[in-house]
Motif scaffolding. Sequence first.
Motif, short mmCIF file in Angstrom:
data_model
loop_
_atom_site.label_atom_id
_atom_site.label_comp_id
_atom_site.label_asym_id
_atom_site.label_seq_id
_atom_site.Cartn_x
_atom_site.Cartn_y
_atom_site.Cartn_z
N MET A 1 -6.20 -8.77 -8.42
CA MET A 1 -5.76 -7.42 -8.84
C MET A 1 -5.08 -6.79 -7.59
O MET A 1 -4.21 -6.17 -7.91
N GLN A 2 -5.70 -6.99 -6.55
CA GLN A 2 -5.02 -6.29 -5.24
C GLN A 2 -3.53 -6.74 -5.16
O GLN A 2 -2.67 -5.95 -4.86
N LYS A 3 -3.32 -7.95 -5.23
CA LYS A 3 -2.17 -8.52 -4.99
C LYS A 3 -1.00 -8.01 -5.86
O LYS A 3 0.17 -7.47 -5.72
N SER A 4 -1.47 -7.66 -7.12
CA SER A 4 -0.59 -7.26 -8.25
C SER A 4 -0.33 -5.78 -7.98
O SER A 4 0.89 -5.47 -8.40
N ILE A 5 -1.33 -4.94 -7.61
CA ILE A 5 -0.99 -3.81 -7.31
C ILE A 5 0.23 -3.51 -6.26
O ILE A 5 0.99 -2.74 -6.09
N PHE A 6 -0.29 -4.33 -5.15
CA PHE A 6 0.65 -4.37 -3.90
C PHE A 6 1.97 -4.88 -4.37
O PHE A 6 3.14 -4.02 -3.54
N LYS A 7 2.28 -5.67 -5.25
CA LYS A 7 3.45 -6.16 -5.74
C LYS A 7 4.08 -5.04 -6.59
O LYS A 7 5.48 -4.79 -6.24
N LYS A 8 3.45 -4.35 -7.27
CA LYS A 8 3.99 -3.43 -8.11
C LYS A 8 4.50 -2.12 -7.10
O LYS A 8 5.56 -1.55 -7.38
N GLU A 9 3.59 -1.85 -6.02
CA GLU A 9 3.97 -0.72 -5.00
C GLU A 9 5.30 -1.04 -4.46
O GLU A 9 6.25 -0.33 -4.34
N ASN A 10 5.46 -2.51 -4.03
CA ASN A 10 6.77 -2.75 -3.34
C ASN A 10 7.89 -2.80 -4.37
O ASN A 10 9.02 -2.40 -3.90
N GLU A 11 7.58 -3.35 -5.49
CA GLU A 11 8.83 -3.20 -6.42
C GLU A 11 9.25 -1.74 -6.75
O GLU A 11 10.48 -1.24 -6.64
N LEU A 12 8.23 -0.87 -6.95
CA LEU A 12 8.52 0.59 -7.03
C LEU A 12 9.28 1.35 -5.84
O LEU A 12 10.31 1.92 -5.96
N SER A 13 8.92 0.98 -4.67
CA SER A 13 9.24 1.31 -3.42
C SER A 13 10.95 0.91 -3.36
O SER A 13 12.04 1.65 -3.27
N ILE A 14 11.20 -0.37 -4.02
CA ILE A 14 12.59 -0.69 -3.54
C ILE A 14 13.50 -0.31 -4.72
O ILE A 14 14.63 0.23 -4.50
N PHE A 15 12.93 -0.32 -5.91
CA PHE A 15 13.51 0.29 -7.03
C PHE A 15 14.06 1.90 -7.10
O PHE A 15 15.14 2.16 -7.14
N HIS A 19 9.37 5.71 0.25
CA HIS A 19 8.35 4.92 1.00
C HIS A 19 6.96 5.40 -0.05
O HIS A 19 6.75 6.26 -0.50
N LEU A 20 6.31 4.30 0.08
CA LEU A 20 4.73 4.55 -0.76
C LEU A 20 3.78 3.82 0.12
O LEU A 20 4.02 2.98 0.92
N ALA A 21 2.50 4.39 0.09
CA ALA A 21 1.33 3.82 0.40
C ALA A 21 0.14 3.78 -0.63
O ALA A 21 0.27 4.68 -1.34
N GLN A 30 -14.31 -2.18 4.04
CA GLN A 30 -13.26 -1.41 4.85
C GLN A 30 -12.15 -1.01 3.74
O GLN A 30 -11.88 -1.77 2.91
N PRO A 31 -11.35 0.09 3.96
CA PRO A 31 -10.27 0.52 2.95
C PRO A 31 -9.23 -0.84 3.11
O PRO A 31 -8.96 -1.28 4.32
N ILE A 32 -8.57 -0.92 2.14
CA ILE A 32 -7.53 -1.69 2.03
C ILE A 32 -6.15 -0.96 2.07
O ILE A 32 -6.12 -0.28 1.07
N LEU A 33 -5.40 -1.22 2.98
CA LEU A 33 -4.13 -0.53 3.06
C LEU A 33 -2.89 -1.23 2.90
O LEU A 33 -2.88 -2.78 3.27
N PHE A 34 -1.96 -1.05 2.03
CA PHE A 34 -0.68 -1.33 1.86
C PHE A 34 0.36 -0.33 1.83
O PHE A 34 0.42 0.67 1.15
N GLY A 35 1.58 -0.56 2.54
CA GLY A 35 2.50 0.53 2.62
C GLY A 35 3.78 0.02 2.83
O GLY A 35 4.01 -1.11 3.40
N THR A 36 4.71 0.63 2.28
CA THR A 36 6.51 0.13 2.71
C THR A 36 6.96 1.45 3.22
O THR A 36 7.12 2.47 2.64
N PRO A 37 7.49 1.44 4.35
CA PRO A 37 7.35 0.48 5.37
C PRO A 37 5.92 0.31 6.23
O PRO A 37 5.62 -0.98 6.22
N ASP A 38 5.18 0.96 6.51
CA ASP A 38 3.59 1.00 6.63
C ASP A 38 2.83 2.21 6.48
O ASP A 38 3.35 3.26 6.42
N VAL A 39 1.54 1.92 6.17
CA VAL A 39 1.07 3.13 5.67
C VAL A 39 0.94 4.19 6.88
O VAL A 39 0.91 5.19 6.59
N GLU A 40 0.59 3.83 8.18
CA GLU A 40 0.53 4.81 9.21
C GLU A 40 1.74 5.78 9.19
O GLU A 40 1.78 6.90 9.41
N THR A 41 2.88 5.17 9.20
CA THR A 41 4.12 5.85 9.30
C THR A 41 4.22 7.05 7.85
O THR A 41 4.45 8.30 8.07
#
Length: 81
Positions: A1-15, A19-21, A30-41
């Motif tokens: 499920m995480q993989k599909s969420i991150f894939k959709k986040e990446n697609e939305l960011s590109i489309f 920038h999304l986190a 632990q929290p799971i983080l994913f962001g484009t370009p990166d969560v901290e930024t």
Amino acid sequence: MQKSIFKKENELSIFCGIHLAVIIFSIGRQPILFGTPDVETIVQQFVEANHPIAPRFYMKMKKNEEEKKEKGKSIEDNITH
């Protein structure tokens, strides 16, 4: 499920060209983080943007409200005395 969420986040960011986190909190893990370009930024940009729900802006708003209340109280005190 995480993989599909991150894939959709990446697609939305590109489309959308934005920038999304994604931060997923799970009980006892632990929290799971994913962001484009990166969560901290992205989080840093959010905090610095004075977004209405960004912590710094919220604290400033709260302080202004407290000052207005105090000012209102002092005006009332002057009127009653």
